[in-house]
Design a protein around this motif. Structure first.
Motif, mmCIF file in Angstrom:
data_model
loop_
_atom_site.group_PDB
_atom_site.id
_atom_site.type_symbol
_atom_site.label_atom_id
_atom_site.label_comp_id
_atom_site.label_asym_id
_atom_site.label_seq_id
_atom_site.Cartn_x
_atom_site.Cartn_y
_atom_site.Cartn_z
ATOM 1 N N LEU A 44 -11.955 -9.138 -17.667
ATOM 2 C CA LEU A 44 -10.779 -9.066 -16.812
ATOM 3 C C LEU A 44 -10.417 -7.600 -16.625
ATOM 4 O O LEU A 44 -10.601 -6.793 -17.538
ATOM 5 C CB LEU A 44 -9.608 -9.810 -17.475
ATOM 6 C CG LEU A 44 -8.256 -9.822 -16.749
ATOM 7 C CD1 LEU A 44 -8.302 -10.767 -15.554
ATOM 8 C CD2 LEU A 44 -7.150 -10.250 -17.705
ATOM 9 N N ILE A 45 -9.902 -7.252 -15.448
ATOM 10 C CA ILE A 45 -9.430 -5.892 -15.202
ATOM 11 C C ILE A 45 -7.936 -5.944 -14.926
ATOM 12 O O ILE A 45 -7.482 -6.690 -14.044
ATOM 13 C CB ILE A 45 -10.143 -5.236 -14.004
ATOM 14 C CG1 ILE A 45 -11.656 -5.164 -14.240
ATOM 15 C CG2 ILE A 45 -9.590 -3.834 -13.743
ATOM 16 C CD1 ILE A 45 -12.442 -4.614 -13.057
ATOM 17 N N LEU A 46 -7.180 -5.180 -15.684
ATOM 18 C CA LEU A 46 -5.768 -4.950 -15.394
ATOM 19 C C LEU A 46 -5.700 -3.613 -14.651
ATOM 20 O O LEU A 46 -6.019 -2.568 -15.216
ATOM 21 C CB LEU A 46 -4.945 -4.897 -16.685
ATOM 22 C CG LEU A 46 -4.963 -6.171 -17.548
ATOM 23 C CD1 LEU A 46 -4.156 -5.950 -18.821
ATOM 24 C CD2 LEU A 46 -4.424 -7.369 -16.769
ATOM 25 N N MET A 47 -5.304 -3.658 -13.395
ATOM 26 C CA MET A 47 -5.440 -2.501 -12.502
ATOM 27 C C MET A 47 -4.072 -2.026 -12.013
ATOM 28 O O MET A 47 -3.390 -2.733 -11.260
ATOM 29 C CB MET A 47 -6.308 -2.883 -11.299
ATOM 30 C CG MET A 47 -6.596 -1.754 -10.327
ATOM 31 S SD MET A 47 -7.969 -0.714 -10.841
ATOM 32 C CE MET A 47 -9.376 -1.789 -10.410
ATOM 33 N N ASP A 48 -3.665 -0.838 -12.456
ATOM 34 C CA ASP A 48 -2.444 -0.247 -11.913
ATOM 35 C C ASP A 48 -2.667 0.074 -10.437
ATOM 36 O O ASP A 48 -3.756 0.489 -10.038
ATOM 37 C CB ASP A 48 -2.105 1.027 -12.695
ATOM 38 C CG ASP A 48 -0.758 1.594 -12.318
ATOM 39 O OD1 ASP A 48 0.180 0.803 -12.078
ATOM 40 O OD2 ASP A 48 -0.619 2.822 -12.262
ATOM 41 N N LEU A 49 -1.624 -0.121 -9.637
ATOM 42 C CA LEU A 49 -1.792 0.085 -8.206
ATOM 43 C C LEU A 49 -1.732 1.554 -7.814
ATOM 44 O O LEU A 49 -2.497 2.009 -6.962
ATOM 45 C CB LEU A 49 -0.726 -0.697 -7.431
ATOM 46 C CG LEU A 49 -0.826 -2.223 -7.501
ATOM 47 C CD1 LEU A 49 0.203 -2.858 -6.579
ATOM 48 C CD2 LEU A 49 -2.227 -2.705 -7.154
ATOM 49 N N GLY A 84 9.049 -6.088 -2.992
ATOM 50 C CA GLY A 84 8.471 -5.293 -1.919
ATOM 51 C C GLY A 84 7.070 -5.769 -1.599
ATOM 52 O O GLY A 84 6.649 -6.857 -2.012
ATOM 53 N N PRO A 85 6.304 -4.928 -0.894
ATOM 54 C CA PRO A 85 5.000 -5.365 -0.392
ATOM 55 C C PRO A 85 3.863 -5.280 -1.414
ATOM 56 O O PRO A 85 2.742 -5.671 -1.094
ATOM 57 C CB PRO A 85 4.742 -4.400 0.764
ATOM 58 C CG PRO A 85 5.441 -3.139 0.344
ATOM 59 C CD PRO A 85 6.667 -3.587 -0.405
ATOM 60 N N ALA A 86 4.122 -4.773 -2.621
ATOM 61 C CA ALA A 86 3.028 -4.502 -3.562
ATOM 62 C C ALA A 86 2.219 -5.755 -3.873
ATOM 63 O O ALA A 86 0.980 -5.717 -3.906
ATOM 64 C CB ALA A 86 3.580 -3.893 -4.851
ATOM 65 N N ARG A 87 2.882 -6.873 -4.130
ATOM 66 C CA ARG A 87 2.161 -8.103 -4.476
ATOM 67 C C ARG A 87 1.234 -8.530 -3.351
ATOM 68 O O ARG A 87 0.058 -8.843 -3.576
ATOM 69 C CB ARG A 87 3.157 -9.213 -4.806
ATOM 70 C CG ARG A 87 2.505 -10.538 -5.224
ATOM 71 C CD ARG A 87 3.557 -11.624 -5.364
ATOM 72 N NE ARG A 87 4.507 -11.312 -6.405
ATOM 73 C CZ ARG A 87 4.373 -11.700 -7.678
ATOM 74 N NH1 ARG A 87 3.312 -12.404 -8.041
ATOM 75 N NH2 ARG A 87 5.292 -11.401 -8.565
ATOM 76 N N GLU A 88 1.758 -8.558 -2.120
ATOM 77 C CA GLU A 88 0.945 -8.982 -0.988
ATOM 78 C C GLU A 88 -0.207 -8.019 -0.744
ATOM 79 O O GLU A 88 -1.337 -8.436 -0.439
ATOM 80 C CB GLU A 88 1.819 -9.093 0.260
ATOM 81 C CG GLU A 88 1.095 -9.665 1.473
ATOM 82 C CD GLU A 88 0.568 -11.083 1.236
ATOM 83 O OE1 GLU A 88 -0.463 -11.421 1.840
ATOM 84 O OE2 GLU A 88 1.186 -11.835 0.460
#
Length: 265
Positions: A44-49, A84-88
């Motif tokens: 699994l990768i946990l990826m900071d945006l 905000g838009p981060a999830r999408e």
């Protein structure tokens, strides 16, 4: 595999994953994350945006364009921008899930359970609680009104990480001569809008994880500035950060997490 450019956040996530019985490898930006995933396929990768250079969104797109098992690896976005838009944006880039910061043990455990190949190997009942903080210094002043919420958050994170991990993280974050404080102050005083937005975002995420809501709110206010900040406005923001650091330092001393050294000015 955890892609996260802030050192405090890496230590925090490492402590939580260790408590859940998992081993993590780390990358400090998107390019390093892609290379490390290619070198050894992670579960699994946990990826900071938001990372310097190649960000989490573009790193995910690069991984999805590969072939074989790597193209299908599960990727979870980490972001302090829960609203905000981060999830999408993350889902459109090909990520499988979204974990907003700040997150605690329970949220990370639930995430691992959702991705069933990585169940949490411990349960809350099975993991012994870390030791309590040391007794506060005898000369520590009484907690000021309004600091109760910070104290409660610090107690919660102490139970989560243990004082031996949380105390040094708190000390390093509040140290005005190094790290987060210096980078944010420099960005404020130099007036570089792009650098300031990035540093404020980084500061906000780390403050949230450490239970320092007032400092996270102060950083969010800086991040939301849309016009160039003049010197008087920069000083106002800087004063707010300094006041928050002093209050946090006092709370940490009251709980025995920080020594009796001088508080931030």
């Amino acid at each position: 595999l955890v892609a996260e450019d802030h050192a405090i956040n890496r230590i925090y996530v490492s402590a939580l994953l260790s408590r859940l019985g998992h081993h993590a490898r780390f990358a400090v930006d998107g390019e390093a994350a892609v290379r490390e995933a290619e070198r050894q396929l992670p579960d699994l990768i946990l990826m900071d945006l938001q990372m310097p250079g190649l960000d989490g969104l573009e790193a995910t797109r690069m991984i999805r364009r590969t072939s074989g098992p790597l193209a299908r690896v599960r990727i979870v976005a980490l972001s302090a921008d829960a609203i905000g838009p981060a999830r999408e944006q993350a889902l459109q880039a090909g990520m499988d899930d979204f974990l907003p910061k700040p997150f605690r043990w329970e949220q990370l455990a639930a995430l691992l359970e959702r991705h069933s190949a990585l169940p949490a190997r411990e349960t809350a009942a099975a993991v012994p609680a870390p030791a309590a903080p040391a007794a506060p210094a005898a000369d520590t002043p009484a907690v000021a009104p309004g600091e109760d919420a910070t104290m409660n958050a610090m107690r919660e994170i102490t139970q989560l990480l243990g004082p031996a991990t949380y105390g040094p993280l708190l000390r390093d974050f509040l140290d005005e001569t190094t790290g987060s404080q210096v980078l944010l102050r420099q960005a404020l005083l130099q007036g570089d809008a792009a650098a300031l937005a990035y540093q404020a975002h980084q500061y906000k995420g780390a403050a949230h994880l450490l239970g320092l809501a007032a400092l996270a709110d102060a950083a969010a206010a800086i991040e939301q500035e849309t016009a160039p900040i003049d010197p008087s406005r920069a000083q106002w923001h800087l004063q707010r950060i300094q006041e928050g650091c002093r209050a946090a330092h006092h709370c940490g001393r009251s709980l025995g997490l920080l020594g009796s050294g001088a508080a931030p000015r």
